[in-house]
Design a protein around this motif. Structure first.
Motif, PDB file in Angstrom:
ATOM      1  N   HIS A  71      10.295  34.471-107.856  1.00  0.00           N
ATOM      2  CA  HIS A  71       8.878  34.346-107.501  1.00  0.00           C
ATOM      3  C   HIS A  71       8.054  35.151-108.494  1.00  0.00           C
ATOM      4  N   ASN A  73       5.591  36.986-108.187  1.00  0.00           N
ATOM      5  CA  ASN A  73       5.104  38.277-107.704  1.00  0.00           C
ATOM      6  C   ASN A  73       6.217  39.187-107.201  1.00  0.00           C
ATOM      7  N   GLN A 122      -1.627  37.602-103.318  1.00  0.00           N
ATOM      8  CA  GLN A 122      -0.388  37.517-104.095  1.00  0.00           C
ATOM      9  C   GLN A 122       0.779  38.175-103.362  1.00  0.00           C
ATOM     10  N   LEU A 123       0.545  39.344-102.786  1.00  0.00           N
ATOM     11  CA  LEU A 123       1.611  40.028-102.060  1.00  0.00           C
ATOM     12  C   LEU A 123       2.054  39.229-100.846  1.00  0.00           C
ATOM     13  N   ALA A 126       4.366  36.402-101.920  1.00  0.00           N
ATOM     14  CA  ALA A 126       5.688  36.905-102.287  1.00  0.00           C
ATOM     15  C   ALA A 126       6.500  37.281-101.050  1.00  0.00           C
ATOM     16  N   GLN A 152      -1.825  40.172-112.277  1.00  0.00           N
ATOM     17  CA  GLN A 152      -0.676  39.782-111.465  1.00  0.00           C
ATOM     18  C   GLN A 152      -0.073  40.993-110.777  1.00  0.00           C
ATOM     19  N   ALA A 153       0.220  40.839-109.488  1.00  0.00           N
ATOM     20  CA  ALA A 153       0.870  41.893-108.722  1.00  0.00           C
ATOM     21  C   ALA A 153       2.368  41.619-108.645  1.00  0.00           C
ATOM     22  N   LYS A 154       3.167  42.674-108.735  1.00  0.00           N
ATOM     23  CA  LYS A 154       4.622  42.559-108.682  1.00  0.00           C
ATOM     24  C   LYS A 154       5.172  43.544-107.647  1.00  0.00           C
TER      25      LYS A 154
END
Length: 350
Positions: A71, A73, A122-123, A126, A152-154
């Motif tokens: 994915h 994120n 985004q979170l 994910a 982009q958040a990871k």
């Protein structure tokens, strides 16, 4: 302590972090030239006989499951190395450059509402993806989230956090972060994806207010609040927030998992709608702009001119009254100047 030259086949470049379960290095895979984040798995205290082998077997199993997640994120797991005579077990992950959300929020920092919507969205995507694939993170917190320069958040540490919550504890040691743990985690009950949603709600609360909803001077005090105390409505800490934000966080931070949203995406959708309502209310309180007479943000308004000439049209009628009033106290130069501005305000804009 000097960094090792290699771990497994990986060339160690530098140490980038250290925690209770091991050390994180920036490393290079010489086979394909890829830079990775390599996290060693080792406890900072001794384990009882048999516990280490049990833990490592669970580690390999959980890393294998998390390694199937793909994915945008979620930080990708590339490889797992077994413990051997030459060193600790390790996990090789995608190396990401960006700002740790914990560092960003240090000292009560907040994000603009538009960015809050984007990050939470985004979170949520994910987490729902992971939950649909049978993986619960169990330690969602700002320190496990990186914001890259492109927005982009990871999420970090899938496949590791579950192990830390699995019972390998010692007096004075508390795995997990109680400020972000759901009540069912604190009390030792079975958890599912709604525990991650609770943590996401805590992060949302902090993003909106600059404060954590559950605080205390000890793990026990924080845990008591998580289980028994409802936090203050976020609008009390940030008066610019509308009541809809209070309602959203009251649901996301419900003590009973069954009272929370069915999915993290449902939470994110409500946040997006609340921000849209907040913007609409702000637009209604904004005076018309110079050129169009429309309120800022209205359909068809020129976005490039936001706020640049606001309020001149609003003043034009007052100038006109001054110009036609025979008893106007203004000198001739000011009359000419104001007349020119009035003509400019009435002219078409190209």
């Amino acid at each position: 302590m000097d960094k090792p030259g290699t771990i497994g086949r990986y060339e160690i470049l530098e140490e980038v972090g250290r925690g209770s379960m091991g050390v994180v290095y920036k490393a290079r895979d010489p086979r394909i030239g890829r830079v990775v984040a390599l996290k060693t798995i080792a406890f900072s205290f001794p384990l009882a006989a048999g516990e280490e082998d049990e833990f490592l077997q669970r580690f390999y199993h959980e890393a294998q499951i998390a390694g199937r997640l793909n994915h945008p994120n979620i930080v990708t797991i590339h490889d797992v190395g077994e413990k051997g005579a030459e060193g600790d077990a390790y996990i090789a992950m995608e190396f990401v450059m960006g700002t740790n959300l914990h560092d960003l929020l240090a000292g009560g920092g907040r994000l603009p509402l538009a960015q809050v919507t984007e990050v939470i969205g985004q979170l949520a995507l994910a987490l729902d993806y992971a939950h649909q694939n049978g993986v619960v993170h169990r330690d969602i917190k700002p320190a496990n989230i990186v914001l890259m320069e492109n927005g982009q958040a990871k999420i970090l540490d899938f496949g590791i956090a579950r192990l830390a919550a699995g019972g390998f504890t010692r007096p004075g040691k508390f795995f997990g972060t109680p400020n972000y743990m759901a009540p069912e985690q604190v009390t030792g009950l079975e958890v599912d994806g709604r525990a991650d949603q609770f943590a996401l709600g805590v992060i949302l609360y902090q993003l909106l207010t600059g404060e954590k909803p559950f605080v205390g001077d000890s793990v026990t005090a924080i845990s008591y609040q998580v289980v028994n105390v409802d936090p203050a409505p976020p609008s009390k800490l940030n008066p610019s927030l509308r009541p809809s934000f209070d309602r959203i966080l009251r649901k996301a931070l419900s003590k009973a998992a069954s009272d929370r949203y069915p999915r993290c995406q449902d939470l994110a959708d409500e946040v997006k709608a609340a921000v849209a309502d907040w913007r609409a209310a702000s637009d209604r309180s904004t005076p018309p702009t110079l050129v169009s007479g429309r309120r800022e943000g209205a359909q068809g308004a020129d976005p490039a001119g936001e706020g640049g000439v606001r309020g001149i049209t609003f003043l034009a009628p007052r100038w006109a009254r001054l110009l036609v009033d025979p008893g106007s106290p203004l000198p001739l130069g000011w009359v000419i100047f104001l007349a020119s501005l009035a003509i400019l305000a009435a002219a078409p804009f190209f």
